[in-house]
Design a protein around this motif. Sequence first.
Motif, PDB file in Angstrom:
ATOM      1  N   ILE A 329      34.134  34.943  45.291  1.00 49.15           N
ATOM      2  CA  ILE A 329      34.304  34.904  43.930  1.00 49.15           C
ATOM      3  C   ILE A 329      34.098  36.278  43.482  1.00 49.15           C
ATOM      4  O   ILE A 329      33.036  36.921  43.527  1.00 49.15           O
ATOM      5  CB  ILE A 329      33.681  33.824  43.084  1.00 49.15           C
ATOM      6  CG1 ILE A 329      33.810  32.362  43.260  1.00 49.15           C
ATOM      7  CG2 ILE A 329      33.792  34.123  41.699  1.00 49.15           C
ATOM      8  CD1 ILE A 329      32.992  31.465  42.927  1.00 49.15           C
ATOM      9  N   SER A 330      34.904  36.969  42.891  1.00 53.34           N
ATOM     10  CA  SER A 330      34.669  38.495  42.666  1.00 53.34           C
ATOM     11  C   SER A 330      34.700  38.474  40.853  1.00 53.34           C
ATOM     12  O   SER A 330      33.987  39.598  40.605  1.00 53.34           O
ATOM     13  CB  SER A 330      35.687  39.375  43.003  1.00 53.34           C
ATOM     14  OG  SER A 330      37.206  38.713  42.402  1.00 53.34           O
ATOM     15  N   LYS A 331      35.154  37.719  40.200  1.00 55.94           N
ATOM     16  CA  LYS A 331      34.877  37.838  38.762  1.00 55.94           C
ATOM     17  C   LYS A 331      34.865  36.448  38.323  1.00 55.94           C
ATOM     18  O   LYS A 331      35.717  35.466  38.869  1.00 55.94           O
ATOM     19  CB  LYS A 331      36.199  38.365  38.040  1.00 55.94           C
ATOM     20  CG  LYS A 331      36.284  40.036  38.192  1.00 55.94           C
ATOM     21  CD  LYS A 331      37.248  40.571  37.469  1.00 55.94           C
ATOM     22  CE  LYS A 331      37.566  42.059  37.659  1.00 55.94           C
ATOM     23  NZ  LYS A 331      38.320  42.699  36.853  1.00 55.94           N
ATOM     24  N   LYS A 355      37.308  31.011  34.185  1.00 58.61           N
ATOM     25  CA  LYS A 355      38.412  31.702  34.931  1.00 58.61           C
ATOM     26  C   LYS A 355      37.870  32.372  35.982  1.00 58.61           C
ATOM     27  O   LYS A 355      36.949  33.505  35.817  1.00 58.61           O
ATOM     28  CB  LYS A 355      39.210  32.389  33.758  1.00 58.61           C
ATOM     29  CG  LYS A 355      40.299  33.069  34.561  1.00 58.61           C
ATOM     30  CD  LYS A 355      41.304  33.589  33.312  1.00 58.61           C
ATOM     31  CE  LYS A 355      40.958  34.991  32.759  1.00 58.61           C
ATOM     32  NZ  LYS A 355      42.037  35.565  31.976  1.00 58.61           N
ATOM     33  N   GLU A 357      38.275  34.992  39.473  1.00 57.15           N
ATOM     34  CA  GLU A 357      39.170  35.610  40.501  1.00 57.15           C
ATOM     35  C   GLU A 357      38.727  35.570  41.877  1.00 57.15           C
ATOM     36  O   GLU A 357      37.446  35.690  42.063  1.00 57.15           O
ATOM     37  CB  GLU A 357      39.102  37.249  39.942  1.00 57.15           C
ATOM     38  CG  GLU A 357      40.018  37.332  38.778  1.00 57.15           C
ATOM     39  CD  GLU A 357      40.245  38.935  38.476  1.00 57.15           C
ATOM     40  OE1 GLU A 357      40.048  39.647  39.280  1.00 57.15           O
ATOM     41  OE2 GLU A 357      40.619  39.119  37.376  1.00 57.15           O
ATOM     42  N   MET A 365      43.986  37.909  46.845  1.00 60.39           N
ATOM     43  CA  MET A 365      43.332  37.350  45.354  1.00 60.39           C
ATOM     44  C   MET A 365      44.171  36.418  44.863  1.00 60.39           C
ATOM     45  O   MET A 365      45.341  36.354  44.753  1.00 60.39           O
ATOM     46  CB  MET A 365      43.217  38.682  44.507  1.00 60.39           C
ATOM     47  CG  MET A 365      42.688  38.457  43.187  1.00 60.39           C
ATOM     48  SD  MET A 365      40.889  38.410  43.406  1.00 60.39           S
ATOM     49  CE  MET A 365      40.470  39.905  43.840  1.00 60.39           C
ATOM     50  N   ARG A 366      43.558  35.420  44.248  1.00 64.35           N
ATOM     51  CA  ARG A 366      44.008  34.589  43.376  1.00 64.35           C
ATOM     52  C   ARG A 366      43.355  34.039  42.185  1.00 64.35           C
ATOM     53  O   ARG A 366      42.063  34.413  42.195  1.00 64.35           O
ATOM     54  CB  ARG A 366      44.325  33.181  43.894  1.00 64.35           C
ATOM     55  CG  ARG A 366      43.183  32.435  44.802  1.00 64.35           C
ATOM     56  CD  ARG A 366      43.776  31.172  45.698  1.00 64.35           C
ATOM     57  NE  ARG A 366      42.489  30.551  46.308  1.00 64.35           N
ATOM     58  CZ  ARG A 366      41.805  29.579  45.950  1.00 64.35           C
ATOM     59  NH1 ARG A 366      42.709  29.054  44.919  1.00 64.35           N
ATOM     60  NH2 ARG A 366      41.022  28.993  46.480  1.00 64.35           N
ATOM     61  N   LEU A 367      44.073  33.594  41.304  1.00 65.00           N
ATOM     62  CA  LEU A 367      43.567  33.185  39.743  1.00 65.00           C
ATOM     63  C   LEU A 367      43.118  31.755  39.814  1.00 65.00           C
ATOM     64  O   LEU A 367      44.157  30.984  39.943  1.00 65.00           O
ATOM     65  CB  LEU A 367      44.194  33.699  38.767  1.00 65.00           C
ATOM     66  CG  LEU A 367      43.453  33.457  37.322  1.00 65.00           C
ATOM     67  CD1 LEU A 367      42.448  34.338  37.264  1.00 65.00           C
ATOM     68  CD2 LEU A 367      44.498  33.802  36.273  1.00 65.00           C
ATOM     69  N   GLN A 369      41.509  28.672  37.396  1.00 67.29           N
ATOM     70  CA  GLN A 369      40.996  28.377  36.102  1.00 67.29           C
ATOM     71  C   GLN A 369      40.956  26.893  35.614  1.00 67.29           C
ATOM     72  O   GLN A 369      41.876  26.125  36.286  1.00 67.29           O
ATOM     73  CB  GLN A 369      41.426  29.329  34.776  1.00 67.29           C
ATOM     74  CG  GLN A 369      42.884  29.062  34.857  1.00 67.29           C
ATOM     75  CD  GLN A 369      43.691  30.048  33.679  1.00 67.29           C
ATOM     76  OE1 GLN A 369      42.900  30.311  32.910  1.00 67.29           O
ATOM     77  NE2 GLN A 369      44.896  30.169  33.686  1.00 67.29           N
TER      78      GLN A 369
END
Length: 397
Positions: A329-331, A355, A357, A365-367, A369
């Motif tokens: 998890i980066s963000k 949410k 990233e 990378m994927r989002l 939420q």
Amino acid sequence: MTDWLIACLVGLGELFLNPLFYLSLILCWWIGSQRVKQERRNFNTKILDSSHEWQGLLPQGLLWGLILSIITLGTGLAIPMAAMIILTAVTLVLALTFQFRFLSPAYTLSLTFFIVFFMYQQNVQLPVWNEYFEQLEKAIYPTLAILLGLLLIAEGFIIQRNGAKIMTPQFTVSKRGQTIGLYASRRIWLLPMFVFIPGGELAAPFTWYPIFSIGEAHIAPIVLPVIIGFTQNVQGMIPEQAVKAHGKQVVSLGFFMTVLALLSYWYPVLAIVTAILALAGRELIYYLQKTADDKRPFHFSQSAKGVKILGVIPHTPADKMGLEKGEIISKINGVVVKTEAQLYQALQKNRAHCKLEVIGNNGEMRLVQRALFEGEHYELGLLFVENQLKDLQVMGQ
């Protein structure tokens, strides 16, 4: 046909008289309870109920028991009662070591083979079951070797399908003092299968039957419960991949041993070679897997790219979002996170929605939420490696 059906039903009832059936239940209970204790110790929560070991005890074993029963009944593979008694004793002794990998057929059947070989060659007499051991003949060697090969094939396929279904995350400290995560699998499966014992009431239905026989062609079917144990620790890769590769190697070993065992029906000395190679081969697979995993970089360790996920608790928000072990998890909610503390601080910015990233195990990378609802797991249901070093040091004092 009626006589054969009745004999099979009676043989099925013998399953509940065999101590291995009850031993498998006890071992399942012990493994499940120990796993839950360790999870509570490390994470203050259990990841899976201890009942999961019970639920996984029979399904795959029944499937492969049916497959092997069709083979053994179709060929008339006969195993003397003396060999079954020895197999039961060997399994009980190996189970007491709590090294469940020793419950592989490569160990239990090979040791049974060697003991039978010794008792036959030395004409050992036992006062209690002497009538059974008097039935031992040299012809038993190929049948035991064939059974060993078949069970190794079943073991390999069961490991591929089920070996990684109940793996628990754990913590350890590397030689450099870094906290790392690993996954441990401790599994027991019960494989009940039909075999024949010689000297029964059933006569051979055809002149060429049974194909693999011992002595007279009068036999009786009986269900033999075989316990298969499995142990593997994984720290250098995704555990599902490592376990599947382990299972494939066991399947390959099983096919090779089965071919060798079939040849031993015409060249009996190959039965001894089969037992030796099965034991050595299974040990080699374990050693090579462990050595290769130790040489790999730690897969579950702190990452400069963000917070690495060690595990996901089932039925939690994280599980419903599709997060997986090994991802980073980066963000979260637009905030860059590098530590577990930062992750939960960012999560508090919006208690109704999160949410993320995420850097997947494929490097992309994927989002992700999802809305959060009252009463759901307050930590999303994620497990991390970070900040566990102090706890490990305290536990070691």
